[in-house]
Write a protein that holds these residues in place. Structure first.
Motif, mmCIF file in Angstrom:
data_model
loop_
_atom_site.group_PDB
_atom_site.id
_atom_site.type_symbol
_atom_site.label_atom_id
_atom_site.label_comp_id
_atom_site.label_asym_id
_atom_site.label_seq_id
_atom_site.Cartn_x
_atom_site.Cartn_y
_atom_site.Cartn_z
ATOM 1 N N ASN A 25 0.772 -1.281 0.161
ATOM 2 C CA ASN A 25 -0.001 0.060 -0.154
ATOM 3 C C ASN A 25 0.866 1.340 -0.058
ATOM 4 O OD1 ASN A 25 0.549 0.865 2.872
ATOM 5 N ND2 ASN A 25 -0.749 -1.202 3.209
ATOM 6 N N TRP A 28 1.890 3.237 -3.401
ATOM 7 C CA TRP A 28 1.034 3.831 -4.156
ATOM 8 C C TRP A 28 1.208 5.316 -4.018
ATOM 9 C CZ3 TRP A 28 -1.077 1.926 -8.127
ATOM 10 C CH2 TRP A 28 -1.409 0.410 -8.185
ATOM 11 N N GLU A 67 -7.478 5.028 -1.921
ATOM 12 C CA GLU A 67 -8.661 4.059 -1.719
ATOM 13 C C GLU A 67 -8.280 2.831 -2.717
ATOM 14 O OE1 GLU A 67 -13.370 3.703 -2.983
ATOM 15 O OE2 GLU A 67 -12.708 5.735 -2.293
ATOM 16 N N TRP A 68 -7.975 1.883 -2.305
ATOM 17 C CA TRP A 68 -7.462 0.605 -2.984
ATOM 18 C C TRP A 68 -8.634 0.030 -3.793
ATOM 19 C CZ3 TRP A 68 -8.030 -4.769 -2.964
ATOM 20 C CH2 TRP A 68 -7.146 -5.417 -3.584
ATOM 21 N N LYS A 69 -8.759 -0.201 -4.895
ATOM 22 C CA LYS A 69 -9.756 -0.752 -5.892
ATOM 23 C C LYS A 69 -9.524 -2.114 -6.223
ATOM 24 C CE LYS A 69 -12.034 3.188 -6.244
ATOM 25 N NZ LYS A 69 -13.504 3.268 -5.836
ATOM 26 N N CYS A 106 -6.141 1.657 -7.785
ATOM 27 C CA CYS A 106 -5.835 2.602 -6.541
ATOM 28 C C CYS A 106 -6.388 3.989 -6.955
ATOM 29 C CB CYS A 106 -4.522 2.439 -6.012
ATOM 30 S SG CYS A 106 -4.297 3.503 -4.358
#
Length: 143
Positions: A25, A28, A67-69, A106
């Motif tokens: 994470n 990003w 926001e992780w997608k 993301c």
């Protein structure tokens, strides 16, 4: 580029992928920072001259929302789209949308504050930067 959107491509390296097989994470933010450097270049500001050799302006991140997608893995084709979301007196928001091999990965919204070069004091966004940002403002102000 379409409708004021700039795209930067990245290929995640082995060291950026965690034990779950996805980009860790924290990377990003690094990807978005790398993309924003190229975005400033696309806007006509040489990054080295602007940020390291006393250019006309400097900026600092004051807020970042991610926001992780979906997953991106080692050597995925990551496309980071950048779009100007908002511009205020001393700060502006930039929206990031990353995809991996064409699938959402993301989203991010980063607020930058204009600072006096060589200091950490905020100041109004310089006219030279404002003139390049204002025509690009558009769209939602959230990830």
């Amino acid at each position: 580029m379409r409708d004021g959107t700039f795209t930067h491509r990245i290929r995640p390296r082995y060291a950026e992928v965690d034990m779950q097989g996805v980009v860790f994470n924290a990377h990003w933010l690094t990807y978005f920072d790398e993309a924003s450097t190229r975005w400033f270049e696309w806007l006509g500001f040489d990054p080295k001259q602007t940020f390291f050799e006393g250019g006309a302006f400097d900026v600092m991140v004051v807020k970042a929302v991610l926001e992780w997608k979906g997953p991106a893995g080692f050597d995925s084709d990551v496309a980071v789209e950048i779009r100007q979301a908002r511009i205020g007196d001393k700060s502006f928001n930039v929206r990031f949308r990353a995809s991996a091999d064409g699938a959402p990965a993301c989203d991010g919204l980063i607020t930058y504050v204009s600072v006096e070069p060589g200091t950490k004091r905020s100041r109004p966004i310089p006219d030279v930067l404002r003139a390049r940002l204002e025509p690009l403002v558009g769209g939602e102000d959230s990830p």
